[in-house]
Motif scaffolding. Structure first.
Motif, PDB file in Angstrom:
ATOM      1  N   UNK A  92       0.872  -1.177   0.000  1.00 52.64           N
ATOM      2  CA  UNK A  92       0.000   0.000   0.000  1.00 52.64           C
ATOM      3  C   UNK A  92       0.905   1.222   0.000  1.00 52.64           C
ATOM      4  N   UNK A  93       0.700   2.087  -0.981  1.00 51.74           N
ATOM      5  CA  UNK A  93       1.518   3.292  -1.070  1.00 51.74           C
ATOM      6  C   UNK A  93       2.995   3.007  -1.193  1.00 51.74           C
ATOM      7  N   UNK A  94       3.355   1.908  -1.881  1.00 50.92           N
ATOM      8  CA  UNK A  94       4.757   1.557  -2.075  1.00 50.92           C
ATOM      9  C   UNK A  94       5.399   0.823  -0.915  1.00 50.92           C
ATOM     10  N   UNK A  95       4.643   0.547   0.151  1.00 49.55           N
ATOM     11  CA  UNK A  95       5.180  -0.142   1.336  1.00 49.55           C
ATOM     12  C   UNK A  95       4.578  -1.538   1.433  1.00 49.55           C
ATOM     13  N   UNK A  96       5.444  -2.563   1.568  1.00 46.21           N
ATOM     14  CA  UNK A  96       4.954  -3.920   1.737  1.00 46.21           C
ATOM     15  C   UNK A  96       4.280  -4.021   3.108  1.00 46.21           C
ATOM     16  N   UNK A  97       2.994  -4.417   3.112  1.00 49.33           N
ATOM     17  CA  UNK A  97       2.261  -4.487   4.377  1.00 49.33           C
ATOM     18  C   UNK A  97       2.018  -5.903   4.866  1.00 49.33           C
ATOM     19  N   UNK A  98       2.056  -6.899   3.933  1.00 49.49           N
ATOM     20  CA  UNK A  98       1.768  -8.258   4.379  1.00 49.49           C
ATOM     21  C   UNK A  98       2.290  -9.294   3.402  1.00 49.49           C
ATOM     22  N   UNK A  99       2.446 -10.524   3.913  1.00 43.48           N
ATOM     23  CA  UNK A  99       2.777 -11.699   3.107  1.00 43.48           C
ATOM     24  C   UNK A  99       1.875 -12.816   3.593  1.00 43.48           C
ATOM     25  N   UNK A 100       1.232 -13.517   2.652  1.00 46.45           N
ATOM     26  CA  UNK A 100       0.212 -14.491   3.031  1.00 46.45           C
ATOM     27  C   UNK A 100       0.247 -15.743   2.162  1.00 46.45           C
ATOM     28  N   UNK A 101      -0.394 -16.771   2.685  1.00 48.40           N
ATOM     29  CA  UNK A 101      -0.671 -17.996   1.956  1.00 48.40           C
ATOM     30  C   UNK A 101      -2.185 -18.127   1.912  1.00 48.40           C
ATOM     31  N   UNK A 102      -2.740 -18.284   0.713  1.00 48.71           N
ATOM     32  CA  UNK A 102      -4.184 -18.410   0.561  1.00 48.71           C
ATOM     33  C   UNK A 102      -4.541 -19.741  -0.072  1.00 48.71           C
ATOM     34  N   UNK A 103      -5.658 -20.291   0.350  1.00 50.70           N
ATOM     35  CA  UNK A 103      -6.190 -21.521  -0.221  1.00 50.70           C
ATOM     36  C   UNK A 103      -7.662 -21.292  -0.520  1.00 50.70           C
ATOM     37  N   UNK A 104      -8.084 -21.638  -1.724  1.00 44.72           N
ATOM     38  CA  UNK A 104      -9.487 -21.514  -2.109  1.00 44.72           C
ATOM     39  C   UNK A 104      -9.958 -22.890  -2.553  1.00 44.72           C
ATOM     40  N   UNK A 105     -11.004 -23.390  -1.882  1.00 38.17           N
ATOM     41  CA  UNK A 105     -11.560 -24.710  -2.192  1.00 38.17           C
ATOM     42  C   UNK A 105     -12.984 -24.558  -2.711  1.00 38.17           C
ATOM     43  N   UNK A 106     -13.365 -25.406  -3.656  1.00 37.81           N
ATOM     44  CA  UNK A 106     -14.679 -25.393  -4.292  1.00 37.81           C
ATOM     45  C   UNK A 106     -15.315 -26.768  -4.068  1.00 37.81           C
ATOM     46  N   UNK A 107     -16.413 -26.808  -3.316  1.00 40.96           N
ATOM     47  CA  UNK A 107     -17.071 -28.068  -2.978  1.00 40.96           C
ATOM     48  C   UNK A 107     -18.470 -28.071  -3.585  1.00 40.96           C
ATOM     49  N   UNK A 108     -18.814 -29.126  -4.348  1.00 40.76           N
ATOM     50  CA  UNK A 108     -20.167 -29.203  -4.895  1.00 40.76           C
ATOM     51  C   UNK A 108     -21.202 -29.246  -3.765  1.00 40.76           C
ATOM     52  N   UNK A 109     -22.315 -28.546  -3.984  1.00 38.96           N
ATOM     53  CA  UNK A 109     -23.420 -28.536  -3.021  1.00 38.96           C
ATOM     54  C   UNK A 109     -24.716 -28.501  -3.818  1.00 38.96           C
ATOM     55  N   UNK A 110     -25.239 -29.684  -4.136  1.00 40.81           N
ATOM     56  CA  UNK A 110     -26.407 -29.749  -5.005  1.00 40.81           C
ATOM     57  C   UNK A 110     -26.057 -29.163  -6.352  1.00 40.81           C
ATOM     58  N   UNK A 111     -26.834 -28.159  -6.801  1.00 40.90           N
ATOM     59  CA  UNK A 111     -26.564 -27.473  -8.062  1.00 40.90           C
ATOM     60  C   UNK A 111     -25.606 -26.293  -7.867  1.00 40.90           C
ATOM     61  N   UNK A 112     -25.142 -26.093  -6.637  1.00 44.07           N
ATOM     62  CA  UNK A 112     -24.284 -24.947  -6.337  1.00 44.07           C
ATOM     63  C   UNK A 112     -22.901 -25.341  -5.876  1.00 44.07           C
ATOM     64  N   UNK A 113     -22.240 -24.375  -5.259  1.00 37.47           N
ATOM     65  CA  UNK A 113     -20.862 -24.536  -4.808  1.00 37.47           C
ATOM     66  C   UNK A 113     -20.689 -23.882  -3.446  1.00 37.47           C
ATOM     67  N   UNK A 114     -19.980 -24.574  -2.564  1.00 38.42           N
ATOM     68  CA  UNK A 114     -19.510 -23.960  -1.329  1.00 38.42           C
ATOM     69  C   UNK A 114     -18.040 -23.618  -1.557  1.00 38.42           C
ATOM     70  N   UNK A 115     -17.725 -22.335  -1.441  1.00 39.45           N
ATOM     71  CA  UNK A 115     -16.357 -21.854  -1.576  1.00 39.45           C
ATOM     72  C   UNK A 115     -15.812 -21.596  -0.178  1.00 39.45           C
ATOM     73  N   UNK A 116     -14.633 -22.136   0.103  1.00 42.09           N
ATOM     74  CA  UNK A 116     -13.958 -21.888   1.382  1.00 42.09           C
ATOM     75  C   UNK A 116     -12.631 -21.208   1.083  1.00 42.09           C
ATOM     76  N   UNK A 117     -12.474 -19.996   1.604  1.00 37.57           N
ATOM     77  CA  UNK A 117     -11.259 -19.205   1.421  1.00 37.57           C
ATOM     78  C   UNK A 117     -10.527 -19.168   2.758  1.00 37.57           C
ATOM     79  N   UNK A 118      -9.283 -19.626   2.780  1.00 38.46           N
ATOM     80  CA  UNK A 118      -8.445 -19.571   3.982  1.00 38.46           C
ATOM     81  C   UNK A 118      -7.228 -18.711   3.699  1.00 38.46           C
ATOM     82  N   UNK A 119      -6.891 -17.850   4.640  1.00 36.75           N
ATOM     83  CA  UNK A 119      -5.673 -17.053   4.520  1.00 36.75           C
ATOM     84  C   UNK A 119      -4.936 -17.064   5.847  1.00 36.75           C
ATOM     85  N   UNK A 120      -3.623 -17.208   5.762  1.00 39.01           N
ATOM     86  CA  UNK A 120      -2.776 -17.074   6.935  1.00 39.01           C
ATOM     87  C   UNK A 120      -1.529 -16.307   6.530  1.00 39.01           C
ATOM     88  N   UNK A 121      -1.035 -15.489   7.447  1.00 37.54           N
ATOM     89  CA  UNK A 121       0.124 -14.697   7.077  1.00 37.54           C
ATOM     90  C   UNK A 121       0.589 -13.764   8.161  1.00 37.54           C
TER      91      UNK A 121
END
Length: 154
Positions: A92-121
Motif C-alpha cells: 500500500x503506497x509503495x510499502x509492503x504491508x503483508x505476506x500471506x498464503x491463501x487456499x481456495x476450495x470449491x465443494x459441490x453442493x447440489x446445483x451450487x458450490x460452497x467456496x472456502x477461502x483460507x488465509x494465513x500470514x
C-alpha cells in the motif's frame, strides 16, 4: 516489541453456480476483472494472470486514501475445479504491508458450490487482519453478485 502481526481467517460462501463455473471466475483474467475488488480498493486492474502452477498474478487499484494497492501473487498448487493455493504480498503506497498464503476450495453442493477461502500470514508494522478479512469477504460477495447476474442473462 515486535512489529510483526500474525493472523489467519476463513470465509465460507455458497453460490448458485457449479464449481467449474466458480473456479473459472478466478482462473480467467477477463472474467475475474469483472468482479474483482472491494470497497477499500476501487476498480483494481489485473495486469497479469498466469493461472498455472508457478504462474503469477499482479493487480493494482487505488485505495480510499489515494494510495496505490498492489497485489503480487504466485500460484503454488492448482487442482482444476477443486482448489488452488497461492502465496502473495500486498503493498500500500509503495510499502509492503503483508505476506500471506491463501487456499481456495470449491465443494459441490447440489446445483451450487460452497467456496472456502483460507488465509494465513503476517502483517509488517501494523495489525490489519480485521480489515483484510472484511475486504476479502466483500470481494467474495461481489463474486456472488456477478455470478447471480450471469444466471439471469443465461
Amino acid at each position: 516489541m515486535s512489529d510483526l502481526f500474525f493472523g489467519a481467517f476463513a470465509i465460507v460462501r455458497r453460490y448458485d453456480a457449479r464449481p467449474e463455473r466458480v473456479f473459472r471466475a478466478f482462473a480467467d483474467r477477463e472474467i475475474k476483472q469483472r468482479w474483482l475488488g472491494c470497497e477499500e480498493v476501487s476498480a483494481p486492474v489485473i495486469e497479469r494472470l498466469d493461472f498455472e502452477v508457478g504462474g503469477r498474478e499482479i493487480s493494482r487499484g487505488g485505495g480510499e486514501d489515494g494510495a496505490e494497492h498492489l497485489f503480487e501473487g504466485t500460484y503454488l498448487d492448482i487442482v482444476d475445479g477443486r482448489r488452488f493455493v497461492f502465496a502473495f504480498v500486498m503493498h500500500v503506497g509503495g510499502r509492503k504491508i503483508s505476506a500471506s498464503l491463501g487456499t481456495v476450495e470449491f465443494t459441490p453442493d447440489g446445483e451450487g458450490t460452497v467456496l472456502t477461502f483460507n488465509e494465513q500470514g503476517v502483517y509488517f508494522g501494523e495489525d490489519g487482519w480485521a480489515g483484510r478479512e472484511e475486504g476479502t469477504a466483500a470481494g467474495l460477495d461481489q463474486l456472488g453478485v456477478w455470478l447471480a447476474s450471469q444466471q439471469k442473462d443465461a
